[in-house]
Design a protein around this motif. Sequence first.
Motif, PDB file in Angstrom:
ATOM      1  N   SER A 216      -3.013   0.525  15.121  1.00 43.89           N
ATOM      2  CA  SER A 216      -3.965  -0.462  14.621  1.00 43.89           C
ATOM      3  C   SER A 216      -4.220  -1.511  15.693  1.00 43.89           C
ATOM      4  O   SER A 216      -3.402  -1.682  16.596  1.00 43.89           O
ATOM      5  CB  SER A 216      -3.389  -1.167  13.384  1.00 43.89           C
ATOM      6  N   GLY A 217      -5.323  -2.228  15.538  1.00 42.73           N
ATOM      7  CA  GLY A 217      -5.543  -3.370  16.427  1.00 42.73           C
ATOM      8  C   GLY A 217      -6.917  -3.447  17.081  1.00 42.73           C
ATOM      9  O   GLY A 217      -7.067  -4.074  18.126  1.00 42.73           O
ATOM     10  N   ALA A 218      -7.931  -2.821  16.452  1.00 47.34           N
ATOM     11  CA  ALA A 218      -9.280  -2.890  17.041  1.00 47.34           C
ATOM     12  C   ALA A 218      -9.843  -4.305  16.976  1.00 47.34           C
ATOM     13  O   ALA A 218     -10.781  -4.626  17.693  1.00 47.34           O
ATOM     14  CB  ALA A 218     -10.228  -1.906  16.366  1.00 47.34           C
TER      15      ALA A 218
ATOM     16  N   ARG B   1       1.410   1.886   4.908  1.00 50.73           N
ATOM     17  CA  ARG B   1       0.926   2.904   3.964  1.00 50.73           C
ATOM     18  C   ARG B   1       1.940   3.989   3.646  1.00 50.73           C
ATOM     19  O   ARG B   1       1.586   5.018   3.081  1.00 50.73           O
ATOM     20  CB  ARG B   1      -0.395   3.500   4.463  1.00 50.73           C
TER      21      ARG B   1
ATOM     22  N   ARG C 238     -16.689   4.277   5.224  1.00 50.68           N
ATOM     23  CA  ARG C 238     -16.929   2.843   5.021  1.00 50.68           C
ATOM     24  C   ARG C 238     -18.421   2.556   5.006  1.00 50.68           C
ATOM     25  O   ARG C 238     -18.883   1.658   4.305  1.00 50.68           O
ATOM     26  CB  ARG C 238     -16.294   2.062   6.186  1.00 50.68           C
TER      27      ARG C 238
ATOM     28  N   THR D 229       0.396   0.322  10.821  1.00 52.43           N
ATOM     29  CA  THR D 229       0.307   0.225   9.361  1.00 52.43           C
ATOM     30  C   THR D 229       0.189   1.597   8.709  1.00 52.43           C
ATOM     31  O   THR D 229       0.398   1.740   7.517  1.00 52.43           O
ATOM     32  CB  THR D 229      -0.946  -0.577   8.920  1.00 52.43           C
TER      33      THR D 229
ATOM     34  N   TRP E 153      -5.887   4.098  12.118  1.00 48.57           N
ATOM     35  CA  TRP E 153      -4.908   3.561  11.165  1.00 48.57           C
ATOM     36  C   TRP E 153      -5.048   4.149   9.761  1.00 48.57           C
ATOM     37  O   TRP E 153      -4.452   3.640   8.812  1.00 48.57           O
ATOM     38  CB  TRP E 153      -5.017   2.042  11.138  1.00 48.57           C
TER      39      TRP E 153
ATOM     40  N   TRP F 152      -6.872  -6.158   2.940  1.00 55.69           N
ATOM     41  CA  TRP F 152      -7.976  -7.028   3.358  1.00 55.69           C
ATOM     42  C   TRP F 152      -8.584  -7.743   2.151  1.00 55.69           C
ATOM     43  O   TRP F 152      -8.804  -8.953   2.169  1.00 55.69           O
ATOM     44  CB  TRP F 152      -9.034  -6.215   4.115  1.00 55.69           C
TER      45      TRP F 152
ATOM     46  N   TRP G  24      -8.952  -1.065  -4.874  1.00 54.04           N
ATOM     47  CA  TRP G  24      -8.270  -0.953  -3.572  1.00 54.04           C
ATOM     48  C   TRP G  24      -7.029  -0.061  -3.665  1.00 54.04           C
ATOM     49  O   TRP G  24      -6.177  -0.042  -2.785  1.00 54.04           O
ATOM     50  CB  TRP G  24      -7.884  -2.356  -3.076  1.00 54.04           C
TER      51      TRP G  24
ATOM     52  N   THR H  69      -9.433   2.553  16.693  1.00 61.42           N
ATOM     53  CA  THR H  69      -8.033   2.760  16.300  1.00 61.42           C
ATOM     54  C   THR H  69      -7.961   3.768  15.156  1.00 61.42           C
ATOM     55  O   THR H  69      -8.985   4.164  14.579  1.00 61.42           O
ATOM     56  CB  THR H  69      -7.359   1.419  15.925  1.00 61.42           C
TER      57      THR H  69
ATOM     58  N   GLU I  23       0.838  -1.203   0.000  1.00 61.25           N
ATOM     59  CA  GLU I  23       0.000   0.000   0.000  1.00 61.25           C
ATOM     60  C   GLU I  23       0.869   1.247   0.000  1.00 61.25           C
ATOM     61  O   GLU I  23       2.093   1.181   0.089  1.00 61.25           O
ATOM     62  CB  GLU I  23      -0.950  -0.028   1.217  1.00 61.25           C
TER      63      GLU I  23
ATOM     64  N   ASP J 189     -12.609   1.551   1.548  1.00 59.82           N
ATOM     65  CA  ASP J 189     -11.740   1.286   2.688  1.00 59.82           C
ATOM     66  C   ASP J 189     -10.618   2.325   2.682  1.00 59.82           C
ATOM     67  O   ASP J 189     -10.852   3.491   2.349  1.00 59.82           O
ATOM     68  CB  ASP J 189     -11.248  -0.176   2.610  1.00 59.82           C
TER      69      ASP J 189
HETATM   70  O1  LIG Z   1      -9.284  -1.813  13.437  1.00 56.06           O
HETATM   71  C1  LIG Z   1      -8.107  -1.780  13.126  1.00 56.06           C
HETATM   72  O2  LIG Z   1      -7.216  -1.496  13.929  1.00 56.06           O
HETATM   73  C2  LIG Z   1      -7.791  -2.036  11.711  1.00 56.06           C
HETATM   74  C3  LIG Z   1      -6.502  -1.945  11.216  1.00 56.06           C
HETATM   75  C4  LIG Z   1      -6.283  -2.132   9.831  1.00 56.06           C
HETATM   76  C5  LIG Z   1      -4.879  -1.943   9.393  1.00 56.06           C
HETATM   77  O3  LIG Z   1      -4.112  -1.390  10.200  1.00 56.06           O
HETATM   78  O4  LIG Z   1      -4.461  -2.334   8.310  1.00 56.06           O
HETATM   79  C6  LIG Z   1      -7.405  -2.411   8.997  1.00 56.06           C
HETATM   80  C7  LIG Z   1      -8.674  -2.468   9.612  1.00 56.06           C
HETATM   81  N1  LIG Z   1      -8.852  -2.300  10.930  1.00 56.06           N
HETATM   82  C8  LIG Z   1      -9.882  -2.662   8.864  1.00 56.06           C
HETATM   83  O5  LIG Z   1     -10.985  -2.674   9.438  1.00 56.06           O
HETATM   84  C9  LIG Z   1      -9.812  -2.781   7.469  1.00 56.06           C
HETATM   85  O6  LIG Z   1     -10.833  -2.837   6.785  1.00 56.06           O
HETATM   86  C10 LIG Z   1      -8.548  -2.777   6.852  1.00 56.06           C
HETATM   87  C11 LIG Z   1      -8.212  -2.912   5.526  1.00 56.06           C
HETATM   88  C12 LIG Z   1      -6.865  -2.839   5.492  1.00 56.06           C
HETATM   89  C13 LIG Z   1      -6.021  -2.919   4.305  1.00 56.06           C
HETATM   90  O7  LIG Z   1      -4.873  -2.457   4.415  1.00 56.06           O
HETATM   91  O8  LIG Z   1      -6.456  -3.420   3.271  1.00 56.06           O
HETATM   92  N2  LIG Z   1      -6.360  -2.651   6.739  1.00 56.06           N
HETATM   93  C14 LIG Z   1      -7.381  -2.610   7.604  1.00 56.06           C
END
Ligand SMILES: O=C(O)c1cc(C(=O)O)c2c(n1)C(=O)C(=O)c1cc(C(=O)O)[nH]c1-2
Length: 606
Positions: A171-173, A109, A328, A156, A240, A540, A477, A238, A55, A399
């Motif tokens: 990150s980390g929910a 990212r 979202r 991330t 992120w 994702w 994406w 979080t 990304e 997203d």
């Molecule tokens: O709740 C979080 O902490 C968290 C972290 C991340 C992340 O850090 O990549 C994603 C998500 N949620 C998430 O819900 C999500 O849809 C998502 C997509 C991606 C991606 O990089 O494609 N990361 C994340």
Amino acid sequence: NEELMKMAENPKDWVMQTGDYANTRFSKLNQITKDNVKNLQVKWSFSTGVLRGHEGGPLIIGDVMYVHAPFPNTVYALDLNNDGKILWKYEPKQDPNVIGIMCCDTVNRGVAYGDGKIILNQADTTVVALDAKTGKVVWSVKNGEQTDGGKGESGTSAPVVIKDKVLVGVSGAEFGVRGWLAAYNLADGKLAWKAYSEGPDADTLIDPEKTTHLGKPVGKDSGTNTWEGEQWKTGGGTTWGWYSYDPKLNLVYYGTGNPSTWNPVQRPGDNRWSMTIMARDADTGVAKWLYQMTPHDEWDFDGINEMILVDGMEVGGAKRDVLVHFDRNGFAYTMDRATGELLVAKKYDPAVNWATEVNMDPSSDQYGRPQVVAKYSTQQNGEDTNTTGICPAALGTKDQQPAAYSPKTGLFYVPTNHVCMDYEPYKVSYTAGQPYVGATVSMYPPPGGEGNMGNFIAWDAAKGEIVWSKPEQFSVWSGALATDGDVIFYGTLEGYIKAVDHDGNELYKFKTPSGIIGNVTPYEHNGKQYIAVLSGVGGWAGIGLAGGLLSPDNAAAWHGAVDQGRAQGDEAAVVGTAGLGAVGGYAALADYTTLGGQLTVFGLPD
Ligand SMILES: O=C(O)c1cc(C(=O)O)c2c(n1)C(=O)C(=O)c1cc(C(=O)O)[nH]c1-2
């Protein structure tokens, strides 16, 4: 940061991931035009040496390009005078156990630049400042805690340098992490402020009298009093996504993610301030205004997508300095960014069905709240009930993939998802460092539709209307780029980079070695305009390929894959719901692409 603002005005460079503080992703370069873009050629390419989801994009500062990679987060400085010869390489040593606590692939990212330093937010939440000339570590701080006795916190997001500080989230929910945004001094990495998404006012840096929500002061302890007991301590939210900045107002804008757990039955209340757009003072972190888009989330609609700042947009007959946000949850919001007044909230995909509208009547007790359709309420249907046909899916109508704004057309160009889901909440208990998801999800294209899982759209944010929509087989994406040459670029999960004109007509495409989830990046060198993009399928949407989860054995082994008890003996169910529902939904991607990690640079013939 004065230096960065000056640098961002020079269209030859690309000095921050978002292009500018306003997050427009617009390039003033115009050698590549709608008439000659069909002639684009690959000029050079570079392998990052890493597979999995790539990304973000490179930074370009003068003669040097800085390229980053997913875990292990290698950073390269490449010499643009020498076809990308490696000037230096930084490869952090990180505990590989962090891979297991990243919800959605081992993505990163991108890096930030400020005052001669390159700032990297590592997967293990180490934030490191590198000397841009040598790659040597200037300072390093730990932003969070991970596995061994930790809480499942990971990194991330791309940091952003604002004034004399580096802002970075967490990150980390999916592990019950209570989110925060932290500001570290650019000079020495010392913590300047830290603002939690939930908790007492002292933690959230909310002023009960002065911080407002839809024009009204939020009152005391607004970050705890919509939670049961102490659930806010593991409440998610979080941070992120992307961070924008308005230097005139000195406000930082960003969104917070889903409340934890995904099971809504287990956490009564509005769960403030998850799912919230935040406007904070850049010096102190104190919140000026907040707006919670999805109170008491029941679908995992993290509110972290970028805020795009546009001056003087004519909305309802008046010129406003606005913030535009494609959430979202399927609604696109236009807000006055000084006051947090809600101006427009409209669906940007007609498939969105979980809510009928956002209430726009300031005298209503429902003001600002989405009007939820009972049959799509996973809360009302309850635990262990599969709620079917919810649109959008958990990964939202959009997203993390950032949209672009063109001041020439006044329109937004938005990479979107066109995906629906079934969502079944189940009881889960919290253990530090363990998944705290509490829902089984499967994803698929909208029933009765054309089967496409994505659209690339043009959006009028003053009216709240789709101007045109170009279907794509899979979710788009990749981050878009709008240019002064009247060309808009984006990448696809199959691996194409595409160029379209202001009416959405496709002008050029080229298939790169792997799916594109990176953001298209422009620069100029020695008088010539280039377009760079990272390939490397994942994130994702691409987790099935990136994480090797397309076989039932792997899918079941992966921590976040599936509630194994339910799926026992049913291989299709294991794969279908693995990767939090994305593996089954995007399985066909395997027919088009495979893993990679490459930067490709395009230019016109000499
Ligand atoms: O709740 C979080 O902490 C968290 C972290 C991340 C992340 O850090 O990549 C994603 C998500 N949620 C998430 O819900 C999500 O849809 C998502 C997509 C991606 C991606 O990089 O494609 N990361 C994340």
